[in-house]
Design a protein around this motif. Structure first.
Motif, short mmCIF file in Angstrom:
data_model
loop_
_atom_site.label_atom_id
_atom_site.label_comp_id
_atom_site.label_asym_id
_atom_site.label_seq_id
_atom_site.Cartn_x
_atom_site.Cartn_y
_atom_site.Cartn_z
N PRO A 266 0.83 -1.21 0.00
CA PRO A 266 0.00 0.00 0.00
C PRO A 266 0.86 1.26 0.00
CG PRO A 266 -0.72 -1.54 1.70
CD PRO A 266 0.59 -2.05 1.18
N ASP B 185 -2.30 6.80 -5.53
CA ASP B 185 -3.15 5.63 -5.41
C ASP B 185 -2.81 4.62 -6.50
OD1 ASP B 185 -5.77 4.58 -4.10
OD2 ASP B 185 -6.08 4.35 -6.25
N LYS B 186 -2.85 3.33 -6.17
CA LYS B 186 -2.50 2.28 -7.14
C LYS B 186 -3.41 2.32 -8.37
CE LYS B 186 0.05 -1.28 -8.27
NZ LYS B 186 0.52 -2.31 -7.34
N TYR C 299 -4.54 -4.73 -3.13
CA TYR C 299 -4.47 -3.42 -3.79
C TYR C 299 -4.29 -3.57 -5.30
CZ TYR C 299 -4.12 -1.86 1.00
OH TYR C 299 -4.39 -1.64 2.33
#
Length: 215
Positions: A48, A141-142, A168
């Motif tokens: 994350p 953010d991924k 994720y």
């Protein structure tokens, strides 16, 4: 399995066994804030975005310092040097690349660090591009990182596949609209990934060659 043309690889837990280095840096941060998280429980924090992890743990006010402290120990105090490729990964990546795929990195790790480490490991040339966190451009953010990577690659979403070890990765793939393949040898929980949606789960790195070998 659908015939994919563009492969987007996660970094930590998929290509690189970074547990020792990341655990070291996280341990120093936890120690500073008086939090006791034993090494065996630190895998959940690898993958994350640091900003998300440290905001959840310490609050928005302390997050920037926690992230700075982590990077000090990871980059400057030896954590990065503890990382290594998973077994036979150079041969695996070169073999899959030789099958004709376009290959990219899509990671929550800072983009410049990921690129530098791939060069040090001697596998940067396996990838047509490296995409990671670039805070100045708002990519943290991924989902945003993967979406940008797919866009820049020029691939059609039906031809694109995310390869990763964590929830994720599966969440980002679902949000972007591409398929996801789970690797069980990493740090995440592939059972949780499957609940979000994965097309396949690979147990060992070497198994990836058979998955992507074109008939």
């Amino acid at each position: 399995m659908r015939e994919y043309k563009y492969l987007f690889w996660d970094f930590d837990g998929t290509i690189v066994d970074s547990f020792e280095g990341c655990s070291f840096a996280f341990g120093k941060v936890f120690e500073h804030f008086g939090v006791n998280v034993p090494p065996e429980d630190r895998k959940q924090y690898i993958g994350p975005p640091l900003k998300v992890t440290f905001t959840d743990m310490f609050g928005a006010e302390k997050e920037p310092f926690a992230r700075e402290l982590y990077r000090e120990y990871y980059i400057n105090q030896g954590g990065q040097n503890m990382c290594k490729l998973f077994d036979d990964m150079p041969n695996i990546l070169n073999a899959i690349k030789s099958f004709g795929y376009k290959m990219f990195i899509a990671t929550s790790k800072r983009e410049d660090i990921a690129s530098e480490m791939l060069k040090e490991f001697g596998v940067r040339d396996c990838f047509d591009g490296v995409f990671g966190t670039v805070e100045s451009e708002g990519r943290i953010d991924k989902k945003d990182i993967l979406e940008y990577a797919v866009q820049i690659s020029g691939g059609n979403k039906n031809d694109c596949l995310m390869i990763g070890d964590s929830i994720y990765d599966a969440m980002a793939a679902k949000q972007v609209g591409v398929d996801c393949l789970a690797v069980a040898y990493g740090f995440g929980n592939v059972e949780n990934m499957s609940k979000i949606g994965t097309i396949l789960c690979v147990q060992k790195p070497v198994d990836l060659i058979d998955v992507f070998k074109k008939q």
